[in-house]
Enzyme design. Structure first.
Site, PDB file in Angstrom:
ATOM      1  N   CYS A  13     -15.311 -18.205  51.738  1.00  0.00           N
ATOM      2  CA  CYS A  13     -15.075 -17.143  50.763  1.00  0.00           C
ATOM      3  C   CYS A  13     -13.722 -17.380  50.101  1.00  0.00           C
ATOM      4  O   CYS A  13     -13.000 -18.309  50.455  1.00  0.00           O
ATOM      5  CB  CYS A  13     -15.110 -15.768  51.432  1.00  0.00           C
ATOM      6  N   CYS A  16     -10.843 -17.507  52.416  1.00  0.00           N
ATOM      7  CA  CYS A  16     -10.665 -18.805  53.072  1.00  0.00           C
ATOM      8  C   CYS A  16      -9.782 -19.710  52.225  1.00  0.00           C
ATOM      9  O   CYS A  16      -8.871 -20.376  52.736  1.00  0.00           O
ATOM     10  CB  CYS A  16     -12.018 -19.485  53.292  1.00  0.00           C
ATOM     11  N   ASP A 422     -17.027 -27.846  20.840  1.00  0.00           N
ATOM     12  CA  ASP A 422     -17.223 -29.251  20.488  1.00  0.00           C
ATOM     13  C   ASP A 422     -18.286 -29.298  19.393  1.00  0.00           C
ATOM     14  O   ASP A 422     -19.208 -28.483  19.381  1.00  0.00           O
ATOM     15  CB  ASP A 422     -17.688 -30.026  21.720  1.00  0.00           C
ATOM     16  N   ASP A 620     -20.577 -30.480  25.555  1.00  0.00           N
ATOM     17  CA  ASP A 620     -21.794 -31.053  26.118  1.00  0.00           C
ATOM     18  C   ASP A 620     -21.613 -32.451  26.670  1.00  0.00           C
ATOM     19  O   ASP A 620     -22.479 -32.955  27.368  1.00  0.00           O
ATOM     20  CB  ASP A 620     -22.897 -31.101  25.057  1.00  0.00           C
ATOM     21  N   ASP A 624     -15.923 -34.103  26.961  1.00  0.00           N
ATOM     22  CA  ASP A 624     -15.467 -32.710  26.960  1.00  0.00           C
ATOM     23  C   ASP A 624     -15.089 -32.244  28.362  1.00  0.00           C
ATOM     24  O   ASP A 624     -14.576 -31.141  28.522  1.00  0.00           O
ATOM     25  CB  ASP A 624     -16.574 -31.779  26.439  1.00  0.00           C
TER      26      ASP A 624
END
Length: 733
Positions: A13, A16, A422, A620, A624
């Site tokens: 979690c 942690c 982009d 994409d 990037d």
């Protein structure tokens, strides 16, 4: 100073991650440390003269986590994490099944010694098998003075179990049946079951992390052809040194960065640039590791190898950007840091007050009240508040084609004021198409057939797009002396006449002059942001082919709606200024930055953030990925690379920008539900804890039993789940 990213196993979690970060920062010589929960990595900057990786591992081990400092492959780390997740899932299933049996036995009156003994045995299995992690981590947290939910779960379940076990032993020793009324095995086992269920649900929301990075590194060529005079031999990529001459066969990946010495070809560099149009490669041209050679054979001289290649730098940039971003601390963890110590103090105070204020039987009743406080205050509702809302929200998003990795993305989406897009594959379709063919005066229908026939023989990626645009399927023309000049164009003889298709320089090199009509068509196409090819006979240009990436039909409307929200939209592209301006104008005149390299995209994200803006990056491609990792909110389009999608917090499978606006709406609804859940979970505890402690006893004689506390604890958890579901049903209507 050494900068290094280590795999970190055993995280469950956000607390942690916080504890592991604190442990690393406490090591002498560590300048900074940050733990990325979703990637399961720790990025540490340390002085190697003051501390070693072994010191870092020991510090983290003291908190119950496993820092891997030895050289292990990404595949091995992924396999270890997968085994951990399967183990946690099996523990949750075991706890739920056995706890339901225990509950049935304990709530079916009368309680008999056999029922009690079976319940004790089953609860022992739940605590030792499914709940052992809570006890080990709780003990380590206690030693490190970093109390968390694990400690409270361990205290409440352990106390209830030991208390019940003592009374069961007293019954067998004395035969007094009243001892059977002080057995709370179902409360202990159900507590473990509910908390584990919450952890499994949360783990499902962030299962996939950086597998695409591993796949990318694994996809690089392992061997390469070394040129030695007239001979060639195969060597491993690790043996390549700068200055070596290497051969790239047609269709092969370039092994390292280098400069072309001999040969002509095209290279698909979409991996690096994000642009779909292949780049011509002749002597002196730069080639990059991981990019794909076209139909020609090239000899190139290695310049950058190993970790120095552009691809390796992009991978490293992504890893560091992911790890250096501080985890967003969830509200539940901030509450838990105060909540847990306070509850423990309240339980102790409850027992002391009962002992002091009720002389006869006060110690026993006080212990029951203290156990009841620990059980009813067990933070199941707090632990489920976030993951249940996330699961419902993520499921709703998936049905809309929006894949959300974790809560951080939803929290970030609420505060976004700038979205960076982009161009290729995001605003545009991501593949080249023929925008127009300008046929010049003097051309005829048979010229259409000639052009189509030449392109049918070409292996260039644009050839099929041209043939499709012309719409000629059956072509009877015969071509002789066909030749494809890499990086320039193609030519062939039809009916005794040589016809050529290619760049302006290729056509002019054949002695063909460009008429004013041709130059006008070229200028118009280039102003519109298109790349141009010319089709010519031996004497004149017959057509100008305008080729460009196609704008997505939904882009302009989606961008307009984002701007209507008050969000600034910026376009980044590796294209030239003219092509960038053309696309920016088509989508409403947004601002743009042209000619940006992969590393430059990340720099622009940093610049916007330094101006105080909360930035979302939509992309994409692998080019990037570094910018996606650095942005406050990263969104990958579904048609993009696996790396971009794994780096990003959100993936839009439809590749439509309209989904970005839907994501923002979904984020507001999900975070609102999480806050509601946390509010009601806290209100429940504020009301229930005083009653559990016995505040009503002096007035009504009522003292809540741990069994009822366990039931109320479960009801509070179910109310959180129900609120999550109902909130999204209301939002749907």
């Amino acid at each position: 100073m050494i900068k290094k990213t280590f795999p970190l196993l055993g995280l469950h979690c956000a607390a942690c991650a916080s504890h592991a970060t604190k442990a690393l920062e406490g090591v002498t010589g560590v300048s900074s440390a940050s733990v990325n929960l979703s990637a399961a990595t720790a990025f540490v900057v340390y002085n190697e003269q003051q501390c070693s990786p072994e010191d870092l591992r020991e510090a983290v081990a003291s908190m119950g986590y496993d820092l891997r400092i030895d050289e292990v492959s990404p595949e091995e780390i992924e396999a270890l994490r997968h085994r951990q997740e399967l183990t946690q899932r099996r523990q949750a299933v075991l706890a739920i099944v056995l706890s339901l049996i225990v509950m049935g036995l304990m709530m079916a009156h009368p309680i008999t010694p056999l029922k009690a003994s079976v319940s004790a045995l089953l609860t022992t299995i739940v605590l030792l098998v499914s709940g052992r992690g809570f006890y080990s981590r709780g003990w380590q947290q206690l030693r490190a003075r970093a109390a968390g939910m694990d400690l409270l779960v361990a205290l409440s379940t352990g106390t209830a179990f030991v208390f019940s076990l003592v009374h069961l032993g007293e019954y067998f020793a004395s035969g007094a049946e009243h001892h059977l009324h002080h057995l709370y095995f179902e409360a202990a086992s159900m507590t473990i079951a509910f908390v584990l269920l919450g952890k499994v649900i949360e783990a499902r929301a962030q299962r996939r992390t950086a597998t695409a990075l591993r796949q990318l590194m694994g996809s690089q060529p392992r061997e390469v052809l070394l040129v030695e005079g007239e001979q060639e031999r195969v060597i491993s990529v690790e043996e390549v040194e700068p200055g070596m001459l290497l051969r790239a066969q047609p269709g092969a990946l370039f092994a390292v960065d280098g400069l072309v010495v001999e040969g002509e070809s095209y290279a698909d560099e979409q991996l690096i640039s994000g642009e779909p149009i292949p780049v011509a490669k002749t002597a002196g041209a730069q080639v990059y590791a991981g990019t794909l050679n076209g139909s020609g054979s090239l000899t190139y001289r290695a310049s950058e190898v190993g970790r120095a290649t552009l691809l390796a730098r992009i991978i490293r940039l992504v890893q560091e950007a992911q790890s250096s971003r501080a985890p967003i601390q969830r509200l539940v963890d901030r509450i838990a840091r105060i909540f847990v110590p306070v509850i423990v103090l309240i339980a102790l105070l409850t027992w002391v007050l009962w002992f002091l204020l009720v002389p006869e039987g006060g110690a026993t009743q006080g212990l029951v009240a203290a156990v009841t406080v620990l059980i009813i205050a067990c933070p199941c509702a707090l632990g489920l508040a976030t993951p249940t809302a996330l699961m419902v929200g993520i499921g709703r998003g998936a049905s809309q084609g929006i894949l959300i990795r974790n809560a951080e993305s939803l929290e970030a989406a609420q505060h976004i004021d700038t979205i960076v897009l982009d161009k290729t594959g995001t605003i545009t379709e991501g593949h080249p198409t023929v925008r127009a063919i300008h046929w010049l005066s003097g051309s005829s229908r048979v010229d259409h057939l000639r052009l189509s026939r030449l392109e049918q023989l070409s292996a260039h990626p644009l050839a099929s797009a041209i043939v499709q645009e012309l719409g000629v399927t059956l072509n009877p023309l015969q071509v002789s002396a066909f030749a494809e000049v890499a990086g320039r164009g193609l030519q062939g003889t039809i009916g005794g006449v040589v016809y050529r298709v290619g760049s302006r320089a290729f056509i002019e090199s054949a002695g063909i002059s460009l008429s004013p009509e041709v130059q006008s068509a070229l200028e118009q196409s280039e102003q519109a942001g298109a790349t141009c090819s010319l089709y010519a006979s031996e004497t004149e240009v017959l057509a100008v082919l305008a080729i460009s990436d196609t704008l997505r039909p939904t882009s302009a409307g989606a961008i307009a709606r984002l701007r209507s929200r008050g969000i600034e939209v910026v376009m980044l592209t590796g294209d030239g200024a003219r092509a960038a301006e053309a696309v920016a104008d088509q989508v409403g005149g947004i601002s743009y930055i042209a000619g940006v390299l992969p590393e430059g995209k990340a720099e622009h994200i940093r610049r916007l953030q330094s101006e105080g803006k909360r930035v979302a990056m939509v992309g994409d491609g692998i080019n990037d990925a570094a910018a996606l990792a650095l942005a406050d909110l990263s969104i990958a389009m579904g048609q993009g690379s696996d790396l971009a999608m794994e780096t990003a917090m959100v993936t839009i499978r439809s590749s439509s920008l309209e989904a970005v606006g839907e994501l923002l709406d979904l984020a507001h609804r999900t975070l609102g539900t999480i806050r509601q859940n946390l509010f009601w979970a806290c209100i429940y505890n504020l009301a229930a804890i005083p009653i559990a402690a016995g505040v009503l006893y002096p007035f009504t004689g009522y003292l809540m039993s741990p069994m009822l506390a366990g039931g109320l604890m479960m009801l509070s958890s179910l109310s959180v789940v129900g609120n999550s579901i109902l909130s999204f049903q209301r939002g749907q209507h």
